[in-house]
Structures are given as structure tokens and as C-alpha cells.
Design a protein around this motif. Structure first.
Motif, mmCIF file in Angstrom:
data_model
loop_
_atom_site.group_PDB
_atom_site.id
_atom_site.type_symbol
_atom_site.label_atom_id
_atom_site.label_comp_id
_atom_site.label_asym_id
_atom_site.label_seq_id
_atom_site.Cartn_x
_atom_site.Cartn_y
_atom_site.Cartn_z
ATOM 1 N N UNK A 293 8.171 -0.428 9.566
ATOM 2 C CA UNK A 293 7.619 0.925 9.450
ATOM 3 C C UNK A 293 6.088 0.913 9.433
ATOM 4 N N UNK A 294 5.527 2.052 9.866
ATOM 5 C CA UNK A 294 4.069 2.147 10.008
ATOM 6 C C UNK A 294 3.353 2.012 8.668
ATOM 7 N N UNK A 295 4.067 2.253 7.571
ATOM 8 C CA UNK A 295 3.408 2.202 6.260
ATOM 9 C C UNK A 295 3.436 0.822 5.627
ATOM 10 N N UNK A 296 3.883 -0.194 6.397
ATOM 11 C CA UNK A 296 3.912 -1.544 5.841
ATOM 12 C C UNK A 296 3.034 -2.481 6.675
ATOM 13 N N UNK A 297 1.698 -2.298 6.594
ATOM 14 C CA UNK A 297 0.801 -3.131 7.406
ATOM 15 C C UNK A 297 0.884 -4.614 7.042
ATOM 16 N N UNK A 298 1.454 -4.932 5.875
ATOM 17 C CA UNK A 298 1.555 -6.330 5.446
ATOM 18 C C UNK A 298 2.648 -7.063 6.184
ATOM 19 N N UNK B 31 1.422 3.045 -3.244
ATOM 20 C CA UNK B 31 0.332 3.756 -3.902
ATOM 21 C C UNK B 31 0.501 5.255 -3.643
ATOM 22 N N UNK B 32 1.732 5.684 -3.473
ATOM 23 C CA UNK B 32 2.024 7.095 -3.270
ATOM 24 C C UNK B 32 3.364 7.401 -3.912
ATOM 25 N N UNK B 33 3.535 8.665 -4.235
ATOM 26 C CA UNK B 33 4.818 9.062 -4.825
ATOM 27 C C UNK B 33 5.944 8.815 -3.823
ATOM 28 N N UNK B 34 5.700 9.141 -2.547
ATOM 29 C CA UNK B 34 6.799 8.974 -1.580
ATOM 30 C C UNK B 34 7.159 7.502 -1.408
ATOM 31 N N UNK B 35 6.172 6.624 -1.461
ATOM 32 C CA UNK B 35 6.441 5.194 -1.265
ATOM 33 C C UNK B 35 7.298 4.626 -2.381
ATOM 34 N N UNK B 36 6.931 4.970 -3.619
ATOM 35 C CA UNK B 36 7.696 4.473 -4.756
ATOM 36 C C UNK B 36 9.098 5.062 -4.722
ATOM 37 N N UNK B 37 9.159 6.367 -4.413
ATOM 38 C CA UNK B 37 10.461 7.033 -4.412
ATOM 39 C C UNK B 37 11.375 6.464 -3.335
ATOM 40 N N UNK B 38 10.815 6.177 -2.163
ATOM 41 C CA UNK B 38 11.610 5.635 -1.066
ATOM 42 C C UNK B 38 12.278 4.338 -1.485
ATOM 43 N N UNK C 146 0.820 -1.210 0.000
ATOM 44 C CA UNK C 146 0.000 0.000 0.000
ATOM 45 C C UNK C 146 0.855 1.261 0.000
ATOM 46 N N UNK C 147 2.062 1.159 0.574
ATOM 47 C CA UNK C 147 2.935 2.349 0.608
ATOM 48 C C UNK C 147 3.282 2.818 -0.801
#
Lengths: 334, 793
Positions: free
Chosen positions: B453-458, B171-178, B168-169
Motif C-alpha cells: 500500500x501507498x502508506x507503507x514507504x518502509x 501516525x494517524x487515527x486511520x492507520x492505527x485503526x486499520x 508512518x501510517x
């Protein structure tokens, strides 16, 4: 007594008659007349006794020579006649072989079966056994045991068809061949090297690339020390065996609930283009546990892909629905 | 997920060949489906000023436009749009320009008037979706300047990514960029939004109460005053439209921009329409309704999450769609901004139930970063200040429901290396994890403490971390090896039997069909079969709602289909499973083999040409090829089959299938012409038989004697029964028995026929004497005459 001249005439006349005999029976008559019991030659031989020994020998030899030559001539003519008779008979038996209709009835195995069996043969060659499971499955085998619990969003992606059996929602038409992984683990202790080709069901409207009923093949290896390298090596070995030399494979990260790390495997054609073939990965520890296998002692990999699509590609069919129309005009093409 | 390279560069210095960047993202599991250069096709397009407008003398749908393309000279363009005025700045495609569509601009004459270029709409420039007229540019741009320079729009690269459910991370520009920055080993930073805050306090003007903490994990608010809602600047329009979203107005665009950039869906209320700015988050109640933004009246259920106002009236459907009653309008002066985190399943259920799937609901279903609420509120405020002249109330109001906590897990280096076939150290593993937010600290040579990290609920377990290490190390670096199976590959007896059965049927000229295993209600009845069957709970169509209990209906449909295409002789077989009700955990599922032959005339034309005989011959053929010694047929009426031309196939004392002709009435119902031969056998008993390997029997070296016997027997006596009697009577001496003639005639009597058998006698150890043969013959005759009221002929 025959004099030389008479003998000479006799021989030449008889030789001419032999050559002139037009049939086996005519030849028999000539032979009988010239060499038979009542022939002049036999009669002459009978008179040899009246000659003095010296003369007897000379005349006897002459008579014998004549007889031998004529006998040989008869035999030669006989062969000649037999040969031409055979030739005539064969000529009379002439058949136009192109009159025979080419409507030979040959059965044709379904292209999915042909592909299925080829896949079985390849994996048997790689040391795999072939496992099977029921097409109507429990939701536990199809989902829960594969790390897809009841509330898992991945369940929605499967478009499951449920059947009226047992408690509501407990029984379904398997959406993939993966439940055979669970059955294989529960049925035998590791090491396990199995493939599981089979029919699967999805609640999909039929179109050129989807059918509600289709076929998949699943692979499962569980052994000590199995790693991602074993998965990649097996996929590569399969790729070469099925597609041929010049084809290679790659794994790239993907997501499946029942494997981790998960990957999609792509096949690269000799022209450099890629074909997405199927999913694979290391068997998730939760799946191993569901199958009664200790993930600390054993590790494994699994892979799966569609058989129908391979069949379409192999035979150049462009619409999946054609494979299931059961039209003999199509079935008998392959 | 569409990702623009320029947007990624806000967060990391990403450089390099776009194709290589795409390959890197694909290798990380974010499959790049396409890479497109956008904006590059503006070469040749300049800012032009409209100098004059005049009607075309010959065409009223075209006007003549005089423009200045930068050289001060009027240039005539024929134009089909009428939305510009003298003095407007417009984009002009000069002669020779290749448009994004591929069209090349040339000088040409339209109804007698020259056109020296083309004025462009936003659509033609792929700069927006407005195709209604020529794009009117902001006043003040330098005339003659290339459009790309004038608009500050450089070329950009658009990556279209396929994002998997566990990311899900991304699904954002920051997630892909990270992720990409970590692979490229370049720094990744999210700039902190700069929010100038005003005098009023958010907490004084807005509040939220979370009644259901399972439904709502977090709920954040900000208040924005004095907004001017207008059209967005080109850079924003371009980013949104290139990312696949339409530009509406500044406030909607900012909302979408923040969602795409940070992955946090958000919602705006007209604060004036929310009494006291007070919100309540709770489950819906039966009987409640509300009107959503699309003006549809929605019925609410307890499965839904709702946002209610102070009067406890629903004004929003949590995570799916806002309500119409608090919608932003031209008269809106103050905005209440919401950024919330919802329970994934609740959103999934509501969006599915209502058929409402949006970019927001899709992100909520997969999981939104609970720690990103504040950042999203601030980023929105920052943009609202910049683009709408908003004043921001100070502080945020954020309430927590069941906010997820993160506790570190232990990851073993040995486990990583075993599964990935690597030789990484704890330090190297940490080196892969830290850049993507998995805070990893080696605690020993073999262990790391990792906080997910909080953005990886999986992710929650060691194996999830192994995957991350694998992804960033690169799957291809794990190497390849083929494991050695200790057990050896082979087919099971069932699989071997299936192949032998198939080979036999193919040899007999039958082709393999794969009919649909789903039947329509009534299909079984039409086939004369028992209707007890398992039905589907959720069939796609009612015609496919019953699981077959027999292969007959499917094959009859296949025959009918082929007859409709004028096929004459049709031979089809199927190897497939049928399903019947049972009291066990699973239905009674068994594999059957069936063959059908159509094309027999209804009048039995030709000796030995009945469908039933063909069916029996096929059974014998299969039995012969598979070595099913002792297989017999018993005359017996079978459901769906011709009552006097059907039988049961018996093997080892039990029925394994049926053979005969299909009932003509059934054929009629299935639109099948002529007569049809039918064989259906269970596969499993055949398999069992194949497991018995035939044993060698020595061949007799002594002469054999043949005798023929013909009997007159009643029709009711089965020929196989006579044969069985003969075999028994012939005992040890009878080597073979063939029924070579059957005939009926008035002389034999009504209901009787003659059966002529050829018998061969032979002994293993001596030449049979005439007396022995005579005695054997007589035993055979006596037995048949006695057992079957037969007469020797």
C-alpha cells in the motif's frame, strides 16, 4: 635385705613423691632416687643372689612388681606434667583474634565486568562463541552493512561520534555492537553462533540512565532453517538462565533496519510486571548479503541489549554515572 | 501518538475491554504506553445557571454566586473567578463530586460564607486548557442536566502509542485503526468526505508548478471562500486537547484534526495575499530569506524546499513551516488550502538545520501517504463547510512530481513459513495481508502477488511482507525452540587470558576502574606522553575530545578523585583499549592492562616500600600467575614515569609494557599526592604466551645443594643481568636462584652495592659430588666477576 614392711614403706613413700613431683625435673630426681642405679630397689635386687632359689623367686617377684608399679606411676605423672605444661604454655600464648584488623585488601571486579562475564558464561553454555571487534569502526561496518545506508533516517537516531581518521565521515566510534555481526560473518562461514559483548559510544550527555560510553551484548545465529521460533527459544533460555526460574520472555513487533521481522523482547518478572530488555529479530537479507552469506541458503537471528542496565538492576545502583566515577567506596561494595 | 477510542470508531466498530485493545495494539508493534479513561470523572457535574453575583463581605478575591442547579432554588457558591454574568450557564460540581484531580467537593465555609459546590474551569474538567476563568457553556443547555449529557461528550478512552520509525501510517487515527481492525477482524472503512462544491472552479483561482519533482512528490490545492473563523465546538476541542494539541480557532483546529485523523499535514494561505493563487515549488537559493509564521527571519539554502509565489518570492518552507506574509488573519475571506507530499530527507535536513520540529515535519520525515492528498483536501473542506460555513470551489488542483509507483512483488509461502516457523497456506497469508492494504493474490500454492500500500514507504520487498504476516499472525504463535550449535560454546584465548589477568590483579588487591576513554586536549602532555592522538570530529564537550593513547591519564584522574575523598591506599586497574594514529583503514587500536597503586610516601619510608618496587612486584606476580616464564625488566626511562625509577617490561625479546613510579611532576599536574606505582602491559603478547601450554619436566629424585654467593657490583649493573650471568654459568645444574639481599655501605665504595644470591644445584641423574658443586660454584663466581667487574665478598 629389705623386709616386707620396709618395702611397703618404700613403695608408698616413693609413690607419694612421684605424685608430689611438681615438675619434669623433680620427677626425674624422684625416679632416679627410687629406680635408678643407686636406688635401694636396685641394691635389693643385687642381694637376691644370696637367697635360696625358692626365696629368690618370691622376693624377686615382689621387687619386680614394686618396680613396675612405680615405673607406671612415673610415666603417668610424666604425662600429667607434660599435659599441664602444654596447657600452661598454650594459656601463655593467648591471642585476642579480634585485634586483627579486618582491613583485608581484596580486589573487586567492576559490576559491568561481573555482569559481562556472567552473560558470556550463560551464552557459552548455550553453545555460543564470543566474538569481538574494534571500538573505532568504519561507517560501512557500523551502518551501511547493517542496512542503514548513508541517507537512512535511522542514522540520526544513533548520535554518532566521528573520529578524525581517513576520509571525513568514514570512521566512527561504534554506536552499537552490531558491526561485530558483519565481522563475524566475514570471518567465518555459517553456521555461526556468536555473542559479542563490547563497549559502545553515543553522543549522549551523561545522566542517570545514559552515558556516552557504555556496554552492549549482541547475539548472532546463522544456520540452515533458523526461524523466529529459534529466536524466541533462545531468548527464553537466556531469560531463565540469567534471571532465574519464574521469569519469562515475550517478543513484540518493533523496528530495526538490520532485522526483519524485528522485535523488542520483554522480560516478565514473577510478579507479572514487564521489563523492556532489548531488540532482536531475523537478520535482514541485506545484512546477510553484506556479510557474504546467501539469504536463500541461510537464515539467522540477532539480538542485543545493554549490559550496564542489567548491572544497575542486579546491584541496585540507581544512577549510571556512579558506575563510571571510579570511586573505590563504590567499586569495593560489589 | 495519542489515539481516542471514539475517533477510531469513526472508521471501525472497535469494541472490547480497553486493556485488551491495548494488548492487541502492543502485540501489533504499536506499543501502548498508557490507557486512560477520559471524561468519566464528570459524574456529579451539572449545568447550572448563574442567578446572582454579590461581593463576599470579608474577601475581595472571592465572590458569592447564586446558581440554579436545576431545582429552581438558589444555591450559594463561593467562587474565585469573575468572568461570568447573570444568566450564564456554567458547570457546577455538586457536593460529593470527585474531580478529575481527585479533589472531593464538600460543603465548606469560606471566610464565614457557605459554599455548596464548585464552579469549574475547563482545565479543572480536563475539557480544555483554559484555566483563566469558569467555563461558560453554550446558551440553551437544559439547567440541571449532567454536563456529560449536555455536551454530548461521552466517556472516552485515550491510548498513548509508541510508534516505530517504519510505521508512518500509524501516525494517524486511520492507520492505527486499520491495523487494529484487521487484528480484531472487524471491517474498516474511511467514509468519503461529503463536499458540497460551489460555482467557481479551483483551477481558475489557483495553480501550482513543481520545479523539482524529487523534492515534491505531489502538491494539492483547494479554495475555500466565505469562512467565519471562530471557536471550535466542544467535540473538536476535546478530541484535539485529549490528543495533546491546543485548540486555537476553527481553521487551525480543522488543520490539526485532519492531520491527526488522516496523517496528512496541510497548510492554509490567505488567498488574497497570494497573487493569482499561483504557487511555485522549488529548491531554495543561496541568499534567500523569508519570515516564518513564528515571526523569525529564516535564511534559506538550496537544501531546503520552498513554496514561492508568482513573483518567485518564498512564502513557505516546504513541510516545515508556513510564511508570515500569507498568514490567515481576521480579515481573511478566502483560503488556499495545501496538502503536499515532500521528499523525506529534504524535510529532515531543513527541520534539523533550523531546529524546527513539528508534528508536520515529523510525519514528513517518516513518510506521508502520497495517495492521501485528495482525501485530506476533501476532509478539510467538509469540516470547513460544517464548522466555518465555507463555500468550496469545485474540483482540486493536484500536481505530481516524482510520484511513487507501486508494482507487485512475489512472496513465497515457503519463505514465510520458514522464517516464521508456521504452516500457513497462500490463502491464509492473503487473509492477513488484504485487511491492512497489502493487496495479496495467491498465484500458486507457493506464491502470492502482493502490492504494497501507498502508506507503507518502509516496505518494498518480500521480507517486509513476511514481517506483516508475522505481526498479524502473532509472533507468539511461532513457538519456541533452542537451536543446537554444532560448534560448541567457548571463550577464545584472548577472553580466557583477560579473565586470568583480571583474576591476578584482583588477587593482588586491585579493583577495576572504568575511566572515560576520552581525554581533554593537554591531558597527554600533562601526563608527559606523546601528544599524537586521534581527536573526535564532533565531541560533546572539548574536555572529552581526544581518544586516549595510554591508560595513565584516566587512572591518574581516578586516583585524584579518590584522594579528594581521603582514600589512602588506592589500588586500581583497568583493562581497556587505546587508540593511536595509523595509515590503515582503522586507527591502531590495542588492548592494554594497567594498574596503579597510590599511597606511597614521597620519602620512601620503610624498607622495600617505594612505589617502584611495588610496581615491579606486581609485574612479577602477574608473570608468575600467568606463567610468563622469561619475563624481564630493563631499567629505562619511560615517558610520564620517574626517569630513574622506570623500566620496560620485556617478554620473548620484545617490549610489552612499562613499570615503575609515575613522574612526581606528572602527579603534581594531576593533583595526586604521594608516590604512585604504575604498570601497563599489552594484552596481546600475554595471550600469545598463554597459548603455549607448559610441558612436564621430570622431578629430580637426587639431593640438592645450596650455596650463597655475594658480589659487590656497580649500581649501573642491573641485578637481572647478574642473575642472567649466573644462570648461564650454572648451566644444567642450577635449579633455582634467589636474590635475597641487597645492601649499600661506604665500605663497598661509592656507586656500588652488594647483591647476595642463594643458588641451589641439583642433577637429574645422580647425587652431585663435592667436586662438582665446587666447580659449578667457581664457574658462577668467575662469570660474574668477569662479566660485571664484580668482586666476590
Amino acid at each position: 635385705m629389705i623386709d616386707d614392711l620396709t618395702l611397703l614403706t618404700f613403695e608408698s613413700e616413693t609413690a607419694a613423691a612421684i605424685t608430689g613431683a611438681a615438675s619434669a625435673s623433680a620427677l626425674r630426681d624422684v625416679e632416679h632416687a627410687a629406680l635408678g642405679r643407686d636406688s635401694r630397689l636396685v641394691a635389693a635386687r643385687k642381694q637376691l643372689g644370696s637367697l635360696d632359689p625358692e626365696q629368690r623367686r618370691t622376693v624377686g617377684k615382689v621387687l619386680n612388681d614394686v618396680r613396675e608399679r612405680l615405673t607406671a606411676a612415673v610415666a603417668a605423672r610424666h604425662d600429667e606434667l607434660a599435659r599441664s605444661e602444654r596447657t600452661a604454655q598454650l594459656a601463655a600464648e593467648r591471642l585476642d583474634l579480634t585485634e586483627v584488623p579486618d582491613s583485608v585488601v581484596v580486589g573487586h571486579a567492576h559490576v559491568v565486568t561481573q555482569t559481562w562475564e556472567l552473560l558470556e558464561d550463560i551464552f557459552v553454555g548455550l553453545g555460543f562463541q564470543v566474538a569481538e571487534g574494534p571500538e573505532v569502526e568504519t561507517d560501512w561496518h557500523n551502518f551501511d552493512a547493517l542496512n542503514i545506508p548513508a541517507d537512512h533516517p535511522a542514522r540520526d537516531g544513533f548520535d554518532t561520534i566521528y573520529v578524525n581518521h581517513g576520509s571525513p565521515g568514514s570512521t566512527l566510534l561504534r554506536t552499537h555492537t552490531s558491526p561485530v555481526q558483519i565481522r563475524a560473518m566475514l570471518a567465518q562461514k555459517p553456521p555461526i553462533y556468536v555473542i559479542a559483548p563490547g563497549r559502545v559510544y553515543r553522543r549522549d550527555t551523561a545522566d542517570a540512565t545514559h552515558m556516552p560510553v557504555f556496554h552492549q551484548i549482541e547475539g548472532l545465529v546463522i544456520d540452515r532453517g533458523i526461524s523466529l521460533a529459534d529466536l524466541a527459544g533462545t531468548i527464553e533460555a537466556f531469560t531463565e538462565a540469567y534471571f532465574g526460574t519464574g521469569f519469562s520472555s515475550r517478543l513484540r513487533p518493533n523496528y530495526f533496519p538490520f532485522t526483519e521481522p524485528s522485535a523488542e523482547f520483554d522480560i516478565q518478572r514473577p510478579d507479572g510486571s514487564w521489563l523492556e530488555l532489548g531488540g532482536c529479530g531475523m537478520v535482514h537479507p541485506n545484512v546477510l548479503r553484506a556479510g557474504g552469506v546467501d539469504p536463500e541458503e541461510w537464515s539467522g537471528f540477532a539480538f542485543g541489549f545493554g549490559i550496564d542496565r542489567l548491572a544497575l538492576m542486579k546491584f541496585g545502583v540507581d544512577d549510571l554515572r556512579e558506575l563510571y566515577a571510579n570511586d573505590v567506596r563504590l567499586l569495593t561494595q560489589f | 501518538m495519542k489515539v481516542l477510542l471514539s475517533w477510531m470508531r469513526r472508521f471501525a466498530p472497535i469494541e472490547g475491554d480497553p486493556a485488551e485493545l491495548a494488548a492487541a495494539m502492543t502485540d501489533l508493534g504499536m506499543v501502548v504506553e498508557s490507557v486512560d479513561t477520559v471524561g468519566a470523572t464528570w459524574n456529579g457535574i451539572v449545568v447550572a445557571e448563574v442567578l446572582g453575583l454579590a461581593p463576599h463581605p470579608e474577601a475581595d478575591r472571592i465572590q458569592l454566586v447564586q446558581v440554579d442547579a436545576g431545582d429552581g432554588q438558589p444555591l450559594q457558591i463561593c467562587c474565585g473567578a469573575f468572568n461570568m454574568a447573570v444568566g450564564d450557564l456554567v458547570p457546577l460540581a455538586t457536593l460529593g463530586t470527585v474531580m478529575p484531580s481527585g479533589l472531593e467537593i464538600a460543603r465548606r465555609k469560606l471566610r464565614g460564607e457557605w459554599s455548596n459546590g464548585m464552579l469549574c474551569s475547563a482545565t479543572e474538567l480536563e475539557a480544555g486548557s483554559d484555566a483563566s476563568g469558569i467555563m461558560i457553556l453554550e446558551p440553551g443547555l437544559p439547567v440541571g442536566q449532567p454536563l456529560a449529557d449536555a455536551l454530548g461528550a461521552d466517556t472516552d478512552v485515550l491510548f498513548d502509542l509508541d510508534i516505530e520509525g517504519n510505521r508512518p501510517d500509524a501516525l494517524s487515527i486511520i492507520g492505527v485503526t486499520r491495523d487494529l481492525a484487521a487484528r480484531l477482524k472487524v471491517p474498516f472503512t474511511i467514509p468519503a468526505p461529503a463536499v458540497p462544491e460551489g460555482a467557481t472552479r479551483t483551477a481558475d483561482r489557483a495553480s501550482v508548478r513543481i520545479d523539482d519533482g524529487e523534492l515534491c512528490l505531489r502538491f494539492g490545492l483547494r479554495v475555500l471562500d466565505g469562512l467565519t473563523v471562530g471557536l471550535s465546538p466542544t467535540w473538536l476541542v476535546q478530541r484535539l486537547e485529549r490528543s495533546g494539541m491546543r485548540s486555537i480557532n476553527t481553521i487551525v483546529d480543522i488543520s490539526n484534526y485532519v492531520m491527526l485523523e488522516l496523517g496528512q499535514p496541510n497548510h492554509t494561505y490567505d488567498l488574497g495575499l497570494v497573487p493569482d493563487g499561483a504557487l511555485i515549488v522549488r529548491r531554495g537559493r543561496d541568499g534567500e530569506t523569508m519570515t516564518t509564521l513564528d515571526d523569525a527571519k529564516r535564511t534559506i539554502t538550496p537544501a531546503d524546499g520552498v513554496i514561492a509565489n508568482a513573483a518567485d518570492e518564498p512564502i513557505g518552507l516546504a513541510g516545515v513551516m508556513g510564511g508570515a506574509s500569507t498568514e490567515i488573519s481576521d480579515g481573511t475571506t478566502s483560503v488556499l488550502l495545501e496538502a503536499a507530499i515532500w521528499d523525506r530527507m529534504s524535510i529532515a535536513k531543513t527541520s534539523r538545520r533550523l531546529g524546527l520540529r513539528s508534528e508536520a515535519s515529523m510525519r514528513y520525515e517518516r513518510g506521508v501517504d502520497p495517495d492521501g492528498v485528495e482525501r485530506a483536501l476533501d476532509r478539510f473542506a467538509e469540516l470547513a463547510v460544517e464548522l466555518c460555513g465555507a463555500t468550496v470551489a469545485s474540483g482540486r488542483v493536484v500536481a505530481d512530481g516524482n510520484r511513487p509507483t507501486r508494482s507487485p512483488i512475489t512472496v513465497r509461502v515457503s519463505r514465510v513459513n520458514l522464517l516464521l516457523n508456521t504452516a500457513l497456506t497462500a490463502g491464509e497469508i492473503a487473509g492477513y495481508l488484504n485487511p491492512i492494504g497489502f493487496e495479496a493474490t495467491p498465484t500458486s500454492d507457493n506464491e502470492l502477488e502482493v502490492t504494497i500500500p501507498s502508506w507503507r514507504p518502509d516496505s518494498s520487498a518480500e521480507i517486509d511482507v513476511v514481517e506483516e504476516v508475522g505481526r498479524h499472525h502473532g509472533y507468539s504463535r511461532s513457538g519456541r525452540r533452542v537451536p543446537t550449535s554444532a560448534q560448541g560454546g567457548r571463550l577464545t584465548p584472548v577472553q580466557q587470558a583477560r579473565r586470568r589477568i583480571r583474576r591476578s590483579l584482583l588477587g593482588a588487591g586491585f579493583s577495576e576502574a572504568m575511566p572515560n576513554p576520552f581525554l581533554a586536549p593537554g591531558d597527554l602532555e600533562r601526563a608527559g606522553l606523546d601528544q599524537a592522538a586521534i581527536s573526535l570530529v564532533n565531541p560533546l564537550v572539548v574536555e572529552e575530545s581526544v581518544l586516549r593513547t595510554s591508560l595513565l591519564p584516566g587512572l591518574l584522574k581516578a586516583v585524584a578523585h579518590n584522594q579528594s575523598h581521603r582514600a589512602r591506599t588506592i589500588r586500581l586497574y583497568e583493562l581497556g583499549r587505546v587508540f593511536g594514529p595509523s595509515d590503515d583503514e582503522l586507527p591502531d587500536e590495542r588492548e592494554l592492562m594497567a594498574a596503579v597503586e597510590a599511597g606511597f610516601s614521597p620519602d620512601d619510608a620503610g624498607p622495600g616500600r617505594t612505589a617502584a618496587e611495588a610496581a615491579v612486584r606486581l609485574v612479577h606476580r602477574i608473570a608468575g600467575e600467568l606463567g610468563l616464564a622469561g619475563l624481564t625488566i630493563v631499567n629505562r626511562a619511560r615517558p610520564g614515569l620517574h626517569p630513574t625509577r622506570s623500566g620496560e617490561v620485556m617478554f620473548r625479546g620484545r617490549p610489552i609494557g612499562e613499570v615503575g613510579e609515575v613522574d612526581p611532576e606528572v602527579l603534581e599536574r594531576y593533583d595526586v599526592a604521594g608516590r604512585v606505582a604504575w604498570v601497563q602491559l599489552a594484552v596481546e603478547p600475554i595471550v600469545a604466551a598463554l597459548e603455549t601450554i607448559p610441558r612436564y619436566k621430570p622431578l629430580s629424585r637426587f639431593p640438592s645443594s645450596d650455596i650463597d654467593l655475594a658480589f659487590t657490583v656497580a649500581d649501573a649493573v642491573a641485578a637481572t643481568d647478574v642473575a642472567r650471568t649466573l644462570r648461564k654459568a650454572g648451566a644444567g645444574l642450577l635449579r633455582s636462584l634467589d636474590l635475597f639481599d641487597v645492601f649499600r655501605s661506604p665500605q663497598l665504595g661509592e656507586g656500588r652495592r652488594s647483591l647476595a644470591y642463594s643458588l641451589r644445584f641439583q642433577a637429574d641423574d645422580h647425587t652431585l659430588t663435592d667436586a662438582e658443586i665446587a666447580q659449578a660454584r667457581q664457574s658462577c663466581i668467575d662469570a660474574v666477576v668477569k662479566a660485571h667487574q664484580a668482586e666476590l665478598r
